[in-house]
Motif scaffolding. Structure first.
Motif, PDB file in Angstrom:
ATOM      1  N   VAL A 185       9.468  49.764  33.006  1.00 17.28           N
ATOM      2  CA  VAL A 185       9.981  50.536  34.335  1.00 17.28           C
ATOM      3  C   VAL A 185      10.132  52.139  33.553  1.00 17.28           C
ATOM      4  O   VAL A 185       9.582  52.976  34.370  1.00 17.28           O
ATOM      5  N   ALA A 186      10.720  52.155  32.482  1.00 19.14           N
ATOM      6  CA  ALA A 186      10.964  53.265  32.082  1.00 19.14           C
ATOM      7  C   ALA A 186       9.507  53.943  31.635  1.00 19.14           C
ATOM      8  O   ALA A 186       9.538  55.571  31.884  1.00 19.14           O
ATOM      9  N   HIS A 187       8.839  53.443  31.359  1.00 19.25           N
ATOM     10  CA  HIS A 187       7.683  53.975  30.678  1.00 19.25           C
ATOM     11  C   HIS A 187       6.747  54.200  31.988  1.00 19.25           C
ATOM     12  O   HIS A 187       6.157  55.523  31.939  1.00 19.25           O
ATOM     13  N   GLU A 188       6.832  53.503  32.907  1.00 21.53           N
ATOM     14  CA  GLU A 188       5.992  53.667  34.116  1.00 21.53           C
ATOM     15  C   GLU A 188       6.607  54.968  34.658  1.00 21.53           C
ATOM     16  O   GLU A 188       6.154  55.886  35.252  1.00 21.53           O
ATOM     17  N   ASN A 189       8.222  54.943  34.855  1.00 22.15           N
ATOM     18  CA  ASN A 189       8.692  56.287  35.344  1.00 22.15           C
ATOM     19  C   ASN A 189       8.295  57.416  34.611  1.00 22.15           C
ATOM     20  O   ASN A 189       8.075  58.564  35.185  1.00 22.15           O
ATOM     21  N   GLU A 190       8.196  57.350  33.054  1.00 19.00           N
ATOM     22  CA  GLU A 190       7.949  58.522  32.609  1.00 19.00           C
ATOM     23  C   GLU A 190       6.320  58.953  32.914  1.00 19.00           C
ATOM     24  O   GLU A 190       6.298  60.153  33.186  1.00 19.00           O
ATOM     25  N   GLU A 191       5.713  57.897  32.967  1.00 17.40           N
ATOM     26  CA  GLU A 191       4.168  58.284  33.517  1.00 17.40           C
ATOM     27  C   GLU A 191       4.120  58.588  34.614  1.00 17.40           C
ATOM     28  O   GLU A 191       3.482  59.595  34.828  1.00 17.40           O
ATOM     29  N   LEU A 192       4.920  58.171  35.550  1.00 12.43           N
ATOM     30  CA  LEU A 192       4.949  58.835  37.006  1.00 12.43           C
ATOM     31  C   LEU A 192       5.140  60.127  36.968  1.00 12.43           C
ATOM     32  O   LEU A 192       4.761  61.238  37.887  1.00 12.43           O
ATOM     33  N   ARG A 193       6.371  60.468  36.146  1.00  5.06           N
ATOM     34  CA  ARG A 193       7.010  61.759  36.231  1.00  5.06           C
ATOM     35  C   ARG A 193       5.964  62.827  35.618  1.00  5.06           C
ATOM     36  O   ARG A 193       5.690  63.887  36.186  1.00  5.06           O
ATOM     37  N   ARG A 194       5.259  62.328  34.618  1.00  5.55           N
ATOM     38  CA  ARG A 194       4.337  63.239  33.914  1.00  5.55           C
ATOM     39  C   ARG A 194       3.130  63.375  35.107  1.00  5.55           C
ATOM     40  O   ARG A 194       2.697  64.745  35.164  1.00  5.55           O
ATOM     41  N   GLU A 195       2.814  62.382  35.685  1.00  7.07           N
ATOM     42  CA  GLU A 195       1.750  62.403  36.643  1.00  7.07           C
ATOM     43  C   GLU A 195       1.944  63.626  37.673  1.00  7.07           C
ATOM     44  O   GLU A 195       1.175  64.093  38.233  1.00  7.07           O
ATOM     45  N   LEU A 196       3.441  63.348  38.158  1.00  8.46           N
ATOM     46  CA  LEU A 196       3.891  64.292  39.173  1.00  8.46           C
ATOM     47  C   LEU A 196       4.018  65.752  38.801  1.00  8.46           C
ATOM     48  O   LEU A 196       3.611  66.423  39.494  1.00  8.46           O
ATOM     49  N   ALA A 197       4.439  65.920  37.520  1.00  5.58           N
ATOM     50  CA  ALA A 197       4.229  67.304  36.928  1.00  5.58           C
ATOM     51  C   ALA A 197       2.703  67.776  36.961  1.00  5.58           C
ATOM     52  O   ALA A 197       2.599  68.939  37.149  1.00  5.58           O
ATOM     53  N   ARG A 198       1.929  67.027  36.551  1.00  3.95           N
ATOM     54  CA  ARG A 198       0.560  67.381  36.407  1.00  3.95           C
ATOM     55  C   ARG A 198       0.133  67.605  37.583  1.00  3.95           C
ATOM     56  O   ARG A 198      -0.496  68.837  37.921  1.00  3.95           O
ATOM     57  N   SER A 199       0.439  66.569  38.853  1.00  3.18           N
ATOM     58  CA  SER A 199       0.051  66.982  40.172  1.00  3.18           C
ATOM     59  C   SER A 199       0.612  68.326  40.652  1.00  3.18           C
ATOM     60  O   SER A 199      -0.185  69.226  41.353  1.00  3.18           O
ATOM     61  N   GLN A 200       1.797  68.571  40.479  1.00  2.00           N
ATOM     62  CA  GLN A 200       2.437  70.098  40.834  1.00  2.00           C
ATOM     63  C   GLN A 200       1.857  71.093  40.082  1.00  2.00           C
ATOM     64  O   GLN A 200       1.457  72.006  40.891  1.00  2.00           O
ATOM     65  N   GLU A 201       1.645  70.995  38.856  1.00 10.44           N
ATOM     66  CA  GLU A 201       0.891  72.085  38.054  1.00 10.44           C
ATOM     67  C   GLU A 201      -0.463  72.328  38.784  1.00 10.44           C
ATOM     68  O   GLU A 201      -0.843  73.738  38.915  1.00 10.44           O
ATOM     69  N   MET A 202      -1.254  71.285  38.963  1.00 11.69           N
ATOM     70  CA  MET A 202      -2.567  71.326  39.636  1.00 11.69           C
ATOM     71  C   MET A 202      -2.548  71.956  40.962  1.00 11.69           C
ATOM     72  O   MET A 202      -3.105  72.806  41.414  1.00 11.69           O
ATOM     73  N   ASN A 203      -1.447  71.491  41.809  1.00 12.80           N
ATOM     74  CA  ASN A 203      -1.236  71.820  43.233  1.00 12.80           C
ATOM     75  C   ASN A 203      -1.127  73.388  42.962  1.00 12.80           C
ATOM     76  O   ASN A 203      -1.459  74.272  43.755  1.00 12.80           O
ATOM     77  N   HIS A 204       0.032  73.833  42.089  1.00 13.09           N
ATOM     78  CA  HIS A 204       0.240  75.076  41.827  1.00 13.09           C
ATOM     79  C   HIS A 204      -0.909  76.050  41.421  1.00 13.09           C
ATOM     80  O   HIS A 204      -1.374  77.306  42.064  1.00 13.09           O
ATOM     81  N   ARG A 205      -1.744  75.497  40.626  1.00 19.99           N
ATOM     82  CA  ARG A 205      -3.056  76.210  40.000  1.00 19.99           C
ATOM     83  C   ARG A 205      -4.026  76.466  41.384  1.00 19.99           C
ATOM     84  O   ARG A 205      -4.768  77.427  41.483  1.00 19.99           O
ATOM     85  N   TYR A 206      -4.145  75.146  41.987  1.00 23.47           N
ATOM     86  CA  TYR A 206      -4.965  75.317  43.367  1.00 23.47           C
ATOM     87  C   TYR A 206      -4.474  76.384  44.272  1.00 23.47           C
ATOM     88  O   TYR A 206      -5.494  77.187  45.084  1.00 23.47           O
ATOM     89  N   ARG A 207      -3.255  76.354  44.641  1.00 21.34           N
ATOM     90  CA  ARG A 207      -2.700  77.439  45.319  1.00 21.34           C
ATOM     91  C   ARG A 207      -2.760  78.691  45.089  1.00 21.34           C
ATOM     92  O   ARG A 207      -3.486  79.685  45.583  1.00 21.34           O
ATOM     93  N   GLU A 208      -2.679  79.072  43.723  1.00 26.23           N
ATOM     94  CA  GLU A 208      -3.005  80.358  42.860  1.00 26.23           C
ATOM     95  C   GLU A 208      -4.420  80.774  42.960  1.00 26.23           C
ATOM     96  O   GLU A 208      -4.942  81.621  43.362  1.00 26.23           O
ATOM     97  N   LEU A 209      -5.301  79.764  42.803  1.00 29.11           N
ATOM     98  CA  LEU A 209      -6.813  79.839  42.865  1.00 29.11           C
ATOM     99  C   LEU A 209      -7.102  80.244  44.267  1.00 29.11           C
ATOM    100  O   LEU A 209      -7.953  81.145  44.638  1.00 29.11           O
ATOM    101  N   GLU A 210      -6.584  79.655  45.372  1.00 29.49           N
ATOM    102  CA  GLU A 210      -6.804  79.789  46.753  1.00 29.49           C
ATOM    103  C   GLU A 210      -6.461  81.153  47.008  1.00 29.49           C
ATOM    104  O   GLU A 210      -7.176  81.970  47.830  1.00 29.49           O
ATOM    105  N   MET A 211      -5.393  81.600  46.627  1.00 27.30           N
ATOM    106  CA  MET A 211      -4.806  82.930  46.795  1.00 27.30           C
ATOM    107  C   MET A 211      -5.677  84.071  46.025  1.00 27.30           C
ATOM    108  O   MET A 211      -5.994  85.043  46.622  1.00 27.30           O
ATOM    109  N   ALA A 212      -6.077  83.821  44.858  1.00 27.60           N
ATOM    110  CA  ALA A 212      -7.017  84.717  44.115  1.00 27.60           C
ATOM    111  C   ALA A 212      -8.514  84.618  45.033  1.00 27.60           C
ATOM    112  O   ALA A 212      -8.942  85.864  44.984  1.00 27.60           O
ATOM    113  N   ASN A 213      -8.634  83.565  45.354  1.00 23.51           N
ATOM    114  CA  ASN A 213      -9.830  83.452  46.253  1.00 23.51           C
ATOM    115  C   ASN A 213      -9.977  84.109  47.468  1.00 23.51           C
ATOM    116  O   ASN A 213     -10.866  85.112  47.700  1.00 23.51           O
ATOM    117  N   GLN A 214      -8.897  84.340  48.153  1.00 24.91           N
ATOM    118  CA  GLN A 214      -8.908  84.949  49.274  1.00 24.91           C
ATOM    119  C   GLN A 214      -8.710  86.595  49.182  1.00 24.91           C
ATOM    120  O   GLN A 214      -9.406  87.281  49.800  1.00 24.91           O
TER     121      GLN A 214
END
Lengths: 173, 278
Positions: free
Chosen positions: B71-100
Motif C-alpha cells: 500500500v505504501a508503495h502504491e501510495n507513493e506511486e500514486l503520489r508521484r503520478e498525482l505530482a506528474r499529473s499536476q505538473e503536466m496540468n500546469h504545463r498544459y495550462r502554461e502552454l494554453e496561455m502561451a498559445n493564446q
C-alpha cells in the motif's frame, strides 16, 4: 584563478538581478546586488583586486542598463573609493559598523543615481518615488546585505581552497 | 511345534481380523464424548490454540506488513503520478496561455503591414531608475538600433542597442523615451514621455484642445520611429493650470510592462516614412 571566481559571481548576480528578481514583485525595491560586491571588495580585498573587478563590473552594468553610459562605472568607482576612505579611519569590518557601512554604501550608490536622474530631467518629479525607493533599498540592505557579504567571503575562501588543492595535487606549490 | 514363520503369519491374520471387528463395532457405536477424549482435548487444546494463534498472528503480521508495504508503495506511486499529473496540468495550462498570447500576437502581426519579428523578453534593467528590457533577437536577426517594438496591446519602446543575438529595448515609460502621439478622438498632437511609477505624460498638448480622461492616445507616425495608429495609452488625468499654453496630461500605457514576455520588432520601415533608418 580568482578572476574566474569573480566572473562567476558577477554573472550569477547579473542573472539574479535582471532575470530572477523581476519575477518577484515584493523584491521591486531591492538594492543593486552588484553594489554589495563592490562594498565587499572595498572592505575586505586589496585595492588592486577590487579595482579591477569594480571597473569590469561597472562597464558590464552600463552595457546592460538603460542608464546613461558610464553611470554605473562612476557610481561603483565612487562607492569603492568611499569605502576605502572610510576603512582608513574606522574599523568598519566589525559587527557593529558593518551594517552601517553597508547601508551607507547602498544609499551612496542610489544617491548618485537619483542625482543623475534628476539632473537629466529636472522637470520629472521623481523625488517622492526616489526617496521611497531609497528607504526600501536601505531596509533591504540592512536585512539581507550582511548575508550577501558573508556569502562572498565564504565562497571566495572555498574557491581559493579548491584552487590551491587542485594545484597541489597537480604538483604545483 | 510351530515354526517361527507360521506364528508371524497367524499373528498378522489375527490382527487383521481384530481390526475388522473393531472397526465394525466402533462404526456402529453412537458418537458420545467420554472422559479420556475430553482430557486429551483439554490438555492439547491450549497448545494447539497457542500454536494456531501464533501462526495466525505471524501470518497476519506478515501479510499485513507486506500489504502495508504494498500500500505504501502504491501510495507513493500514486503520489508521484498525482505530482506528474499536476505538473503536466500546469504545463498544459502554461502552454494554453502561451498559445493564446502567441495567437493574439500572430493576429496583430498579420494586422501590421510591415515585416515584424517576434522576440522573447529575457531580462530587465538592473537599475530601478531606468526602464529597459533585453530581447533574444539581435543584428543577426535583422534587428537594429531605432527599430520600434510593439505588442497587440500597444507600443512597447524602441531598440537602443543591439548585439549579434540580443538587443536592448528602451521602454516608453523610461524618462529618456518619447513618442509622437495623437489623441484618437480629437487628433490633438503631443509628445508621450516616460514618467514615474510606470506612467507617461502627454506633453505639449495645447490648452485649447479638447482632451478628456479616458481618451486613447495613439502614435502619430511623425516621429519616424513608430508606425501610425498604434495604441499607446489612456488619459488618466488632465490638469489645466491658470498659466501656460499647454495642459498637463497623465497617461497610463496599455502595455503591462511587468508581465511582458513576447514582443514584436517592426523590421522593414519604408525610407519615406522612416527616413532615419535604412
Amino acid at each position: 584563478m580568482i578572476a574566474v571566481y569573480y566572473i562567476m559571481v558577477c554573472l550569477a548576480l547579473l542573472v539574479l538581478q535582471t532575470a530572477v528578481v523581476p519575477y518577484f514583485a515584493f523584491l521591486e525595491g531591492l538594492y543593486d546586488l552588484t553594489a554589495c560586491l563592490v562594498i565587499y571588495l572595498g572592505l575586505f580585498r586589496p585595492v588592486r583586486e577590487g579595482a579591477a573587478v569594480v571597473l569590469a563590473m561597472g562597464f558590464i552594468m552600463d552595457t546592460l542598463s538603460g542608464a546613461p553610459f558610464g553611470l554605473y562605472l562612476i557610481s561603483y568607482i565612487w562607492l569603492f573609493i568611499g569605502i576605502r576612505w572610510v576603512i582608513g579611519y574606522l574599523r568598519v569590518a566589525n559587527t557593529l559598523l558593518l551594517p552601517l557601512a553597508l547601508v551607507s554604501g547602498i544609499l551612496l550608490q542610489s544617491g548618485i543615481f537619483l542625482t543623475a536622474v534628476t539632473l537629466l530631467d529636472p522637470s520629472a518629479a521623481i523625488a517622492p518615488t526616489g526617496l521611497k525607493l531609497l528607504a526600501e533599498q536601505a531596509l533591504w540592505a540592512l536585512t539581507t546585505g550582511l548575508l550577501l557579504l558573508g556569502f562572498f567571503g565564504y565562497t571566495r575562501d572555498r574557491w581559493m581552497r579548491f584552487v590551491h588543492g587542485r594545484l597541489q595535487r597537480n604538483g604545483n606549490p | 511345534m510351530f515354526s517361527k514363520k507360521a506364528v508371524i503369519l497367524l499373528g498378522l491374520i489375527a490382527l487383521f481380523v481384530v481390526s475388522i471387528v473393531a472397526l465394525t463395532v466402533s462404526s456402529r457405536m453412537h458418537p458420545t464424548s467420554h472422559g479420556i477424549g475430553q482430557g486429551g482435548i483439554a490438555v492439547v487444546g491450549p497448545f494447539q490454540q497457542a500454536f494456531t494463534q501464533s501462526v495466525r498472528f505471524v501470518r497476519g503480521l506478515w501479510e499485513h506488513y507486506f500489504f502495508l508495504v504494498t500500500v505504501a508503495h502504491e501510495n507513493e506511486e500514486l503520489r508521484r503520478e498525482l505530482a506528474r499529473s499536476q505538473e503536466m496540468n500546469h504545463r498544459y495550462r502554461e502552454l494554453e496561455m502561451a498559445n493564446q498570447r502567441l495567437r493574439k500576437l500572430l493576429h496583430f502581426r498579420e494586422a501590421i503591414p510591415r515585416q515584424v519579428l517576434s522576440a522573447q523578453v529575457i531580462g530587465k534593467d538592473p537599475s530601478p531608475w531606468f526602464k529597459t528590457v533585453m530581447i533574444d533577437k539581435g543584428r543577426a536577426d535583422g534587428v537594429d538600433v531605432g527599430y520600434p517594438v510593439v505588442v497587440p496591446e500597444g507600443v512597447v519602446g524602441q531598440v537602443t542597442d543591439a548585439s549579434t543575438h540580443y538587443a536592448k529595448v528602451l521602454l516608453i515609460i523610461d524618462k529618456n523615451n518619447a513618442v509622437d502621439g495623437l489623441v484618437q478622438r480629437t487628433r490633438a498632437r503631443g509628445i508621450i514621455q516616460g514618467a514615474a511609477e510606470g506612467r507617461c505624460t502627454f506633453k505639449y498638448a495645447l490648452r485649447k484642445h479638447d482632451i478628456e480622461v479616458g481618451d486613447t492616445i495613439i502614435s502619430s507616425g511623425l516621429d519616424g520611429v513608430f508606425p501610425k495608429g498604434l495604441r499607446v495609452g489612456r488619459v488618466l488625468e488632465v490638469i489645466k493650470r491658470d498659466a501656460g499654453i499647454f495642459q498637463e496630461i497623465e497617461v497610463v500605457p496599455f502595455v503591462d510592462f511587468e508581465t511582458l514576455e513576447e514582443v514584436l520588432v517592426v523590421l522593414n520601415m519604408p525610407a519615406r516614412e522612416y527616413g532615419a533608418h535604412p
